[in-house]
Design an enzyme around this catalytic site. Structure first.
Site: not given
Ligand code: GRF
Length: 201
Positions: A14, A109
């Site tokens: 993300n 989330h």
């Molecule tokens: C994602 O699924 C987010 O929604 C949750 O943790 C995960 C993080 O994934 N809070 P990344 O580290 O951003 O790939």
């Protein structure tokens, strides 16, 4: 220029999507001031360094949550961060942290809140048998996965899915949703009204 402080614990996809959107010019008027991880070996931290961003590991090392959070807050302040972006940060924030950045901490989330808060949201949704799943970007308040919703994106749950295929489909939308939410917040055109986040009149 709005300064973002990213907090992560893991792969950081993300965070990378946000960084890519800023680099591509599709997310404007903001920059990543610092990336902080509570895990020194988080792949997201290396990815940040590879992009020339300031990346800092602040491990808890058995310290009390408030003490660890105080060091993170000091680091965010030292980098003049306007908004804190939780991107897979797998640690609860102390009340003091939340009060230090009122309505300035965002979280993503992987469910359509208020359904399936907490860990393994995609598995919870899959097991429950929902036909529509998705993700939520929200302001952080003192309850887990509870603050005012900034944006949500949906995906279908297919008969052929298992949990990993569903989680991947949700993740693709997360990568769009987070930048959409940041753009909305920094635009200054929206306000919180009760539990709603709506366009200012
Ligand atoms: C994602 O699924 C987010 O929604 C949750 O943790 C995960 C993080 O994934 N809070 P990344 O580290 O951003 O790939």
């Amino acid at each position: 220029m709005t300064r973002l402080g990213i907090l992560l614990s893991g792969r950081g996809s993300n965070f990378l999507a946000i960084a890519d959107n800023i680099a591509a010019g599709s997310l404007t008027n903001c920059e990543i001031a610092v990336v902080i991880s509570n895990k020194a070996d988080a792949p997201g931290l290396d990815a940040a360094r590879n992009r020339g961003l300031t990346a800092v590991a602040i491990e808890a090392n058995g310290r009390k949550r408030a003490e660890h959070d105080a060091e993170i807050i000091a680091t965010l302040r030292a980098h003049q961060v306007d908004y804190v972006i939780l991107a897979g940060y797998m640690r609860l924030l102390s009340p003091g942290f939340i009060q230090a950045f009122p309505q300035r901490i965002l979280n993503i989330h992987p469910s359509l809140l208020p359904a399936f808060p907490g860990l393994d949201a995609q598995q919870q949704a899959f097991d429950y048998g929902v036909h529509v799943a998705g993700c939520t970007v929200h302001f952080v308040d003192e309850q887990l996965d509870h603050g005012v919703i900034i944006t949500q994106r949906t995906v279908p749950v297919l008969d052929t899915d298992d949990e990993p295929t569903l989680a991947r489909r949700i993740l693709t939308e997360e990568h769009i949703a987070y930048s959409e939410a940041i753009a909305k917040v920094i635009s200054g055109k929206y306000e919180i009204s009760g539990r709603r986040y709506i366009r200012k009149k």
